[in-house]
Design a protein around this motif. Structure first.
Motif, PDB file in Angstrom:
ATOM      1  N   PHE A 173       0.913  -1.189   0.087  1.00 16.74           N
ATOM      2  CA  PHE A 173      -0.143  -0.030   0.098  1.00 16.74           C
ATOM      3  C   PHE A 173       0.895   1.275   0.032  1.00 16.74           C
ATOM      4  CE2 PHE A 173      -3.091  -3.270   1.563  1.00 16.74           C
ATOM      5  CZ  PHE A 173      -4.063  -2.774   0.542  1.00 16.74           C
ATOM      6  N   ASP A 174       2.050   1.121  -0.373  1.00 24.01           N
ATOM      7  CA  ASP A 174       3.071   2.322  -0.443  1.00 24.01           C
ATOM      8  C   ASP A 174       2.365   2.991  -1.821  1.00 24.01           C
ATOM      9  OD1 ASP A 174       4.283   1.387   1.599  1.00 24.01           O
ATOM     10  OD2 ASP A 174       6.362   0.960   0.445  1.00 24.01           O
ATOM     11  N   VAL A 175       2.806   4.293  -1.853  1.00 22.79           N
ATOM     12  CA  VAL A 175       2.764   5.163  -3.000  1.00 22.79           C
ATOM     13  C   VAL A 175       2.980   4.614  -4.128  1.00 22.79           C
ATOM     14  CG1 VAL A 175       2.567   7.440  -1.608  1.00 22.79           C
ATOM     15  CG2 VAL A 175       4.798   6.380  -2.492  1.00 22.79           C
ATOM     16  N   ASP A 176       2.363   4.818  -5.107  1.00 24.26           N
ATOM     17  CA  ASP A 176       2.877   4.184  -6.539  1.00 24.26           C
ATOM     18  C   ASP A 176       4.166   5.071  -7.127  1.00 24.26           C
ATOM     19  OD1 ASP A 176       1.682   6.586  -7.420  1.00 24.26           O
ATOM     20  OD2 ASP A 176      -0.158   5.595  -8.566  1.00 24.26           O
ATOM     21  N   ALA A 177       4.450   4.895  -8.177  1.00 24.44           N
ATOM     22  CA  ALA A 177       5.553   5.392  -9.243  1.00 24.44           C
ATOM     23  C   ALA A 177       5.231   7.018  -9.422  1.00 24.44           C
ATOM     24  CB  ALA A 177       5.732   4.714 -10.438  1.00 24.44           C
ATOM     25  N   CYS A 178       4.135   7.420  -9.239  1.00 25.40           N
ATOM     26  CA  CYS A 178       3.363   8.629  -9.504  1.00 25.40           C
ATOM     27  C   CYS A 178       3.418   9.434  -8.326  1.00 25.40           C
ATOM     28  CB  CYS A 178       2.223   8.882 -10.386  1.00 25.40           C
ATOM     29  SG  CYS A 178       2.404   8.049 -12.093  1.00 25.40           S
ATOM     30  N   GLY A 179       3.521   8.803  -7.054  1.00 24.59           N
ATOM     31  CA  GLY A 179       3.554   9.487  -5.646  1.00 24.59           C
ATOM     32  C   GLY A 179       2.122   9.454  -5.080  1.00 24.59           C
ATOM     33  N   ARG A 180       1.163   8.626  -5.935  1.00 27.33           N
ATOM     34  CA  ARG A 180      -0.376   8.611  -5.269  1.00 27.33           C
ATOM     35  C   ARG A 180      -0.372   7.423  -4.319  1.00 27.33           C
ATOM     36  NH1 ARG A 180      -3.432   9.386 -10.864  1.00 27.33           N
ATOM     37  NH2 ARG A 180      -1.783   7.778 -11.413  1.00 27.33           N
ATOM     38  N   GLN A 181      -1.114   7.743  -3.228  1.00 30.66           N
ATOM     39  CA  GLN A 181      -1.290   6.692  -2.320  1.00 30.66           C
ATOM     40  C   GLN A 181      -2.200   5.526  -2.720  1.00 30.66           C
ATOM     41  OE1 GLN A 181      -0.035   6.227   0.906  1.00 30.66           O
ATOM     42  NE2 GLN A 181      -0.902   4.419   0.765  1.00 30.66           N
ATOM     43  N   VAL A 182      -1.682   4.165  -2.778  1.00 23.90           N
ATOM     44  CA  VAL A 182      -2.504   3.152  -3.397  1.00 23.90           C
ATOM     45  C   VAL A 182      -3.589   2.785  -2.344  1.00 23.90           C
ATOM     46  CG1 VAL A 182      -2.379   0.484  -3.909  1.00 23.90           C
ATOM     47  CG2 VAL A 182      -0.610   2.130  -4.499  1.00 23.90           C
ATOM     48  N   LYS A 183      -4.930   2.673  -2.663  1.00 23.60           N
ATOM     49  CA  LYS A 183      -5.997   2.016  -1.899  1.00 23.60           C
ATOM     50  C   LYS A 183      -6.406   0.766  -2.308  1.00 23.60           C
ATOM     51  CE  LYS A 183      -6.687   5.409   0.771  1.00 23.60           C
ATOM     52  NZ  LYS A 183      -6.559   5.163   2.568  1.00 23.60           N
ATOM     53  N   ASN A 184      -6.378   0.347  -3.402  1.00 25.32           N
ATOM     54  CA  ASN A 184      -6.865  -0.917  -4.069  1.00 25.32           C
ATOM     55  C   ASN A 184      -5.577  -1.656  -4.539  1.00 25.32           C
ATOM     56  OD1 ASN A 184      -9.462  -0.169  -3.389  1.00 25.32           O
ATOM     57  ND2 ASN A 184      -9.895   0.126  -5.281  1.00 25.32           N
ATOM     58  N   VAL A 185      -5.553  -2.915  -4.112  1.00 29.13           N
ATOM     59  CA  VAL A 185      -4.437  -3.799  -4.437  1.00 29.13           C
ATOM     60  C   VAL A 185      -5.136  -5.348  -4.898  1.00 29.13           C
ATOM     61  CG1 VAL A 185      -2.537  -5.020  -3.608  1.00 29.13           C
ATOM     62  CG2 VAL A 185      -2.869  -2.844  -3.034  1.00 29.13           C
ATOM     63  N   VAL A 186      -4.703  -5.665  -6.021  1.00 29.51           N
ATOM     64  CA  VAL A 186      -5.189  -6.871  -6.577  1.00 29.51           C
ATOM     65  C   VAL A 186      -3.801  -7.897  -6.454  1.00 29.51           C
ATOM     66  CG1 VAL A 186      -5.787  -8.369  -8.383  1.00 29.51           C
ATOM     67  CG2 VAL A 186      -7.116  -6.038  -7.999  1.00 29.51           C
ATOM     68  N   LEU A 187      -4.246  -9.098  -5.734  1.00 30.32           N
ATOM     69  CA  LEU A 187      -3.123 -10.000  -5.388  1.00 30.32           C
ATOM     70  C   LEU A 187      -3.681 -11.286  -6.024  1.00 30.32           C
ATOM     71  CD1 LEU A 187      -0.551 -10.311  -3.662  1.00 30.32           C
ATOM     72  CD2 LEU A 187      -1.762 -10.880  -1.991  1.00 30.32           C
ATOM     73  N   TYR A 188      -2.772 -11.506  -7.132  1.00 32.38           N
ATOM     74  CA  TYR A 188      -3.496 -12.630  -7.990  1.00 32.38           C
ATOM     75  C   TYR A 188      -2.309 -13.808  -7.878  1.00 32.38           C
ATOM     76  CZ  TYR A 188      -0.725 -11.056 -11.872  1.00 32.38           C
ATOM     77  OH  TYR A 188       0.219 -10.414 -12.687  1.00 32.38           O
ATOM     78  N   GLY A 189      -2.644 -15.222  -8.427  1.00 30.41           N
ATOM     79  CA  GLY A 189      -1.783 -16.196  -8.449  1.00 30.41           C
ATOM     80  C   GLY A 189      -2.641 -17.501  -8.681  1.00 30.41           C
TER      81      GLY A 189
END
Length: 993
Positions: free
Chosen positions: A171-187
């Motif tokens: 949930f760190d900020v992305d490459a553009c500096g925006r806070q991540v709120k939704n994470v899709v964890l797939y496998g």
């Protein structure tokens, strides 16, 4: 684990080799993430300092990351300057009320609960105690959709790993500096998604996830079964009643909430406004799928963080603009993670049972070391263990092979594999959007099972792209079937098939675990999927006619009452003929299954292989010694587990588990197959099997779990020869369990050179009681084992009449136990203590108790370093014995004077025969051939120098006796025996004997 294919529509249907794609995280990564809980034993000091603080933002963008433009998936990283005092007051009240603490306690109890399959590792193992996180790689939607490169496992292992991300950085900020709120964890299936989520929840419950004040997990499978409108607040309190005081402040207070949506592939989400209306009120009732959609849109509780787990095929169901970060679970793509997992699992104090604190700990360390060496060779097992699920299976198999002391009905090899599949596929539907709703395991049985069966029949384990096309694509006719195939290739294919690691075969596929091929082939046959085209058409036609005939019957009955047409009853009977005829053909299918089982179980070309349990052990731990040269011809493939799995699948317990997987086997079908097996399996078992095949037959009966069938099969076995089979505690338990189905006496049980010990004798005690002739030679049975043998011989139900203990280190203490047994036993007539290190003291103890015995007829004390005194003492006792008439004393340190004294005692009482040398006065002993045969049989286990000295003395004695006689017939007999002794001496000197 190898990264499964992620592109469905972009992959050509025939391009199976596109599945050989790169596994992110499999190329040299050394990142290891452990839970914060201390690890028992030595591992604690090594790994306790490595803690897992999940989801703690580091405030730095992902190196090399790309700026992805979307709306709602990530938000500008901002913190409210202040919040209302009223909201903060409410939050403090909620926290002080203990509602969240109760929620944590409830979640911890639920998510810490382990399935029954985990409990066999002992009470020390729990998810909270030890855990190894799989490798997680940051991905993107573009990468998921594009075709994957054609890479082999070797290339994946050699290339460096990129874009690895840890759990605490999701949930760190992305490459553009925006806070991540939704994470899709797939496998793909088996990579550890559900276990990782469970561990995450448990960590939060124990205060190891401080970034979030409230975690609310939802099962998408659970949500998919409900379609009635419900509000988010009501949904939360319905699932977690302890949060009823917290729910009112959701969305109003500055409460850091994490929603976990596990298994998104089970939900059919529609992000169109026409399909799912906007909703920002957590109190408004809407369908559960609408709640999920609006949470992901960030229209409902926009400040909440969300983590979604799903299979690759369902990733595209969420528009990319609503996803802040994609992360792929790659399993244990680094062999160091595999080693760490095995070390933790197999080193747990409760892993090996009650004896783990003592001698068993050394065996645990040895297993871990052997397994590590096998992984370092980049063997096929290393490729299999990319998937954490297969690491679990390997640990379970080793536990079954090495630490099983008793075998309950539920503990079977087939049961382990069925449970393994249930843990990974229970309740799983291949594609929730497909109207057929076919279970994932049923689809696997029909397709992968067919490939497995054809491989078993043609005795091959490597499959080309053409082989895959023949099994998966040749019968594809509809759009639905093609869609199911694409989902299977994306989500499940890697679970069962993986590229081969052998040089020259990199572009072929093998089953991830060799035994899985035989299991799926057995399932394919038992489910009745092995049908010809005529049989399939006949079955469908029979069902149609059967249904139509019911309707036609009603109509014909009505018409016959109105119109007296004589042909109507005839027509009615004709309609019933075909279903009845087809039912008879179905019965023949059962016979075919039984015949296949018997044919594969008693294949003569497999007669002299290792037994199947040793084969499994070698496949896991490898074979010690030099590796095979690449140009060397490989051994023929062996598929001896195939018929054993067929029997195991028919057991009631396994059929019940397979029913949960959507693979139904009716009771009537199992009964008819068992009935047909009596004509084939039992009849073939009476022909006499080599020891390893007989052990496989016992294992088959144990797996079949049919007590009546097993009892009938065992009754037909009067002699049991398992010589040279390494009888581990597991095999001893299986033998005792199978033989325990009856109470009949066994004429002979041969356990020569079977690596038996004291614990083995304890396990086999009920079986040994019923054996008339018992062979226990060459088993390193010492004094402790002799104590068990004493208990056996003194048991009131003991029927042992012949006992052979030759070449065991019995010693003086063991002689004491055996002497006590002789004094009280009433069944023993023949006892062999040849080469058991008794010495004069041990024989003296036996002689003291021998007078109390009234049944012994023959006693072998050869090769025990006896002197004249001990030999004379035992023969003097034998003179007075009521039944003892033969005492073997050859190869002892008896002098010429001692020999003459023994010969005098023999002459004083006719019938007492002391076999010392090959001569009897001036004649050849009647037992010279027996003595030489005993020497020749035991020479591999005796001291050859000492044997050579004894043979030289025997030769001198023969020559001396020949010179003393004038009878030409006797001289000829002496010359014959001398030539045999000289031949044996010559072979000893040249090392050919």
């Amino acid at each position: 684990m190898l990264r499964a294919m992620q592109c469905q529509s972009y992959l050509p249907l025939g391009s199976w080799m596109q599945l050989c794609q790169s596994l992110p995280g499999s190329r040299g990564t050394r990142s290891v993430y452990l839970c914060a809980a201390s690890v028992p034993g030595e591992l604690s000091s090594v790994y306790r300092t490595v803690t897992l603080n999940l989801f703690c933002p580091q405030g730095s963008p992902v190196p090399g990351g790309r700026c992805v433009h979307y709306q709602g998936g990530s938000q500008e990283h901002s913190i409210q300057a202040s919040s209302s005092r009223h909201g903060l007051s409410q939050l403090r009240n909620v926290a002080s009320s203990g509602a969240i603490k109760k929620h944590q306690k409830s979640l911890s109890a639920w998510f810490s609960h382990q399935p029954n399959e985990e409990r066999q590792f002992g009470p020390s193992f729990s998810l909270d105690a030890v855990h190894v996180d799989p490798v997680i790689r940051e991905s993107s939607l573009e990468e998921i959709l594009k075709p994957s490169p054609d890479l082999t496992i070797q290339n994946q292992l050699q290339q460096s790993c990129r874009q690895i991300i840890s759990l605490q950085n999701l949930f760190d900020v992305d490459a553009c500096g925006r806070q991540v709120k939704n994470v899709v964890l797939y496998g793909t299936v088996g990579t550890g998604k559900s276990t990782l989520i469970k561990k995450m929840v448990v960590d939060w419950c124990h205060g190891r996830l401080p970034h979030f004040e409230l975690v609310i997990p939802f099962s998408c499978e659970d949500l998919s079964y409900s379609h009635a409108p419900i509000s988010l607040r009501r949904l939360i309190t319905k699932k977690y009643q302890h949060l009823r005081d917290v729910v009112p402040v959701l969305g109003t207070a500055n409460l850091k909430v994490l929603f976990i949506l596990n298994g998104l592939e089970r939900l059919n989400l529609d992000f169109r406004l026409a399909g799912t209306e906007l909703c920002c009120d957590p109190s408004e009732p809407v369908p559960p799928s609408a709640i999920v959609v609006n949470l992901l849109r960030k229209y409902l509780l926009p400040e909440a963080s969300i983590i979604i787990t799903t299979r690759p095929s369902a990733v595209r169901r969420i528009p990319g603009k609503y996803v802040g970060r994609y992360a792929e679970i790659c399993g244990f793509s680094d062999t160091n993670l595999q080693k760490l997992y095995f070390q933790m699992r197999l080193s747990q104090p409760g892993c090996s049972g009650e004896d783990s604190a003592g001698s068993r700990s050394g065996e645990q360390e040895n297993l871990v070391e052997m397994l590590s060496r096998n992984l370092e060779r980049h063997n096929q097992i290393a490729a299999a263990c990319f998937l954490p699920s297969y690491c679990w299976l390997v640990c379970t198999m080793l536990h079954f092979l090495y630490f099983t002391r008793t075998v309950p009905p539920s503990q079977t090899l087939t049961g382990i594999y069925t449970s393994f599949l249930r843990l990974n596929f229970s309740g799983e539907v291949l594609d929730s959007t497909d109207p057929t709703n076919i279970s994932m395991m049923k689809y696997v049985a029909k397709t992968v099972g067919k490939l497995a069966y054809e491989g078993v029949m043609s005795r091959k384990t490597c499959f080309s792209e053409d082989d895959l096309q023949q099994c998966f694509e040749v019968e594809m006719k509809t759009e639905s079937e093609l869609n199911l195939l694409e989902v299977f290739r994306s989500d499940v294919f890697r679970f069962f098939l993986t590229p081969c690691v052998q040089p020259g075969k990199e572009h072929t596929f093998v089953f991830t675990i060799p035994a899985m091929q035989e299991y799926l082939a057995a399932l394919y046959v038992v489910l009745g999927e092995k049908k010809t085209l005529a049989q399939r058409v006949g079955k469908e036609l029979s069902e149609v006619i059967g249904k139509v005939s019911e309707d036609v019957t009603v109509v014909l009955n009505i018409i016959s009452k109105v119109l007296p047409l004589r042909f109507l009853p005839v027509l009615f009977n004709l309609l019933k003929i075909f279903p009845r005829y087809f039912a008879r053909l179905s019965g023949k299918d059962r016979d075919a299954i039984a015949n296949t089982m018997a044919e594969e179980l008693f294949k003569e070309e497999d007669y002299y292989n290792d037994d199947v349990l040793d084969q499994i052990n070698s496949s896991i731990l490898g074979v010690e010694g030099p590796m095979r040269h690449p140009d060397e011809a490989p051994d023929d493939e062996v598929f001896e587990l195939f018929p054993i799995f067929m029997g195991g699948i028919l057991s009631r317990r396994n059929r019940a588990m397979l029913e949960q997987l959507g693979c139904s086997i009716k009771n009537l079908a199992a009964f008819e197959i068992a009935k047909a097996m009596k004509k084939t399996v039992i009849r073939n078992s009476r022909k006499g099997l080599p020891p390893t095949e007989l052990m496989d037959y016992f294992f088959f009966l144990h797996e079949f779990q049919n007590e009546r069938f097993t009892a009938e099969a065992v009754l037909s076995l009067r002699t049991v020869n398992l010589s040279s089979v390494k009888m581990t505690p597991l095999k001893c338990s299986i033998l005792a369990s199978v033989m325990g189905t009856t109470c009949h006496e066994v004429e002979e049980l041969n356990l020569t050179s079977c690596n038996l010990d004291t614990s083995s004798l304890r396990i086999l005690f009920p079986v040994l009681l019923r054996c008339k002739a018992l062979h226990l030679q060459l088993n390193s049975l010492g004094p402790d084992a002799c104590k068990e043998i004493r208990n056996l011989l003194l048991h009131d139900k003991c029927v042992v009449s012949k006992l052979r203990l030759a070449n065991n280190p019995v010693g003086e203490q063991g002689a004491q136990y055996l002497a006590e047994a002789l004094a009280g036993n009433r069944s023993l007539t023949h006892l062999s203590l040849l080469h058991t290190a008794l010495g004069d003291q041990g024989v003296e103890i036996i002689a003291q108790h021998l007078a109390k015995n009234q049944h012994l007829q023959e006693l072998n004390l050869g090769y025990n370093s006896l002197t004249d005194t001990a030999a004379l003492r035992v023969v003097e006792v034998a003179k007075k014995h009521a039944t003892l008439d033969k005492v073997h004393l050859y190869f002892n340190d008896i002098s010429e004077d001692g020999k003459q004294a023994l010969d005098t005692l023999r002459m004083d009482r006719d019938g007492v025969r002391a076999l010392v040398f090959l001569t009897a006065g001036t004649d050849v002993s009647d037992y010279w051939s027996n003595i030489l045969n005993v020497v020749q049989r035991n020479l591999p286990f005796w001291d050859r120098d000492r044997v050579r000295q004894h043979l030289a003395l025997i030769l001198q004695d023969l020559e001396s006796s020949r010179r003393q006689t004038a009878n030409p017939w006797r001289k000829a007999k002496f010359l014959r025996v001398e030539s045999e002794v000289k031949k044996m001496l010559g072979k000893l000197q040249h090392g050919t004997l």
